[in-house]
Scaffold this active site. Structure first.
Site: not given
Ligand code: IPE
Ligand code: IPE
Ligand code: MG
Length: 234
Positions: A63, A58, A14, A12, A60
Site C-alpha cells: 500500500r 506482509t 476499515n 477487514d 499490506n
Molecule cells: C487482510 O485484509 C489483512 C488484514 C485485515 C490486516 P486485506 O484487505 O489486506 O486482504 P485482501 O487484499 O482483501 O485479500
Molecule cells: C483492514 O482494512 C485493515 C488493514 C488491512 C490494515 P482495509 O484497510 O483492508 O479496508 P478495506 O478492505 O480496504 O476496506
Molecule cells: Mg481489506
C-alpha cells in the site's frame, strides 16, 4: 456454554467504511482500533482464552507509504494508550509476524507491551503484525531444520501437534475464524492453525463490528456440529 477457546478475526473493511462516509481511509483504521478494544474486552468477559487479530499483513506493505506510515504510527500510539486498560483487564499481548522490515520504533513499542503484560493470565491477545501465514510456515520449517540438525528435535517427535511449538506464538488451534468486510477469503492468515476452524463471514465493516455482532458470531459457532473427520455419535 461451549465457549470457543481460540477465536481469530480478519479485521477487514476499515478503508471502505471510511470511503462510504466520505472520510479518509485513515479514519477507518482509527475507528477499527476502537472496535478492537471493545471486542477484546468482550471476548475476555465471555471467557475466551485466546484472541488472534490480523492487524497488518506482509502484503499490506504494497500500500501507499502514507497509509503504511499512518498504520504504523497508529499501532505505536495504540500500544501506549491502551496499555493501562489491557493490564487492568489481565490481558497478555503477544505478537505474530516478522520484525523485518518493521521500523525500530514499532518494534520497541511491541516489545514494551509484550514485556509489561507477560504475566497476565485471563486472556491472550495475539496481534498479527507484518504477518503472513505462508511466511510463518516457512519460518517454522527453518527452525525445525535447525533443531533436527542440532539433535534438539528427533524426527519421530515432529507431529502435527508439536509443529505448533515452531509457529510464531505457541497457541492452540483456532476454533472460530471471523472475517468482516464482505470478502470470503483467507488472505494468508493463520493457515496452519485454521485446520478445523468454523468460519463466520459478515458483510459488516470492522469499525461497525461491535459487541452485539461479535456475540452473534459466537452463537453461530455454538450451533455448529464439529466432527473433526469423525461421524456423529448417537
Ligand atoms: C487482510 O485484509 C489483512 C488484514 C485485515 C490486516 P486485506 O484487505 O489486506 O486482504 P485482501 O487484499 O482483501 O485479500
Ligand atoms: C483492514 O482494512 C485493515 C488493514 C488491512 C490494515 P482495509 O484497510 O483492508 O479496508 P478495506 O478492505 O480496504 O476496506
Ligand atoms: Mg481489506
Amino acid at each position: 456454554m461451549n465457549i470457543p477457546n481460540h477465536v481469530a478475526i480478519i479485521m477487514d473493511g476499515n478503508g471502505r467504511w471510511a470511503e462510504e462516509r466520505g472520510l479518509k481511509r485513515s479514519e477507518g483504521h482509527r475507528n477499527g482500533g476502537l472496535a478492537l478494544e471493545k471486542i477484546a474486552l468482550c471476548a475476555k468477559e465471555m471467557g475466551i482464552k485466546y484472541l488472534s487479530v490480523y492487524a497488518f499483513s506482509t502484503d499490506n506493505f504494497k500500500r501507499s507509504k502514507e497509509e503504511v506510515d499512518y498504520l504504523m504510527n497508529l499501532l505505536i500510539k495504540y500500544f501506549k494508550d491502551k496499555l493501562l486498560t489491557i493490564c487492568k483487564e489481565d490481558i497478555k499481548v503477544v505478537f505474530s509476524g516478522r520484525y523485518n522490515p518493521l521500523r525500530n520504533d514499532v518494534i520497541n513499542a511491541m516489545e514494551s507491551i509484550k514485556n509489561t503484560t507477560k504475566d497476565n493470565k485471563k486472556c491472550t491477545l495475539n496481534i498479527c503484525l507484518n504477518y503472513g501465514g505462508q511466511e510463518e510456515i516457512v519460518d517454522a520449517t527453518l527452525k525445525i531444520h535447525y533443531d533436527l540438525n542440532n539433535n534438539i528435535l528427533k524426527e519421530e517427535d515432529l507431529t502435527r501437534d508439536t509443529f505448533y511449538h515452531y509457529l510464531y506464538a505457541d497457541l492452540p488451534p483456532i476454533d472460530l475464524l471471523i472475517r468482516t468486510g464482505k470478502e470470503h477469503r483467507l488472505s494468508n492468515f493463520m493457515l496452519y492453525q485454521l485446520f478445523y476452524a468454523e468460519i463466520y463471514f459478515t458483510d459488516v465493516y470492522f469499525p461497525d463490528f461491535l459487541e452485539t455482532k461479535f456475540k452473534e458470531a459466537i452463537t453461530y459457532y455454538q450451533n455448529k456440529d464439529r466432527r473433526f473427520g469423525n461421524v456423529k455419535s448417537n
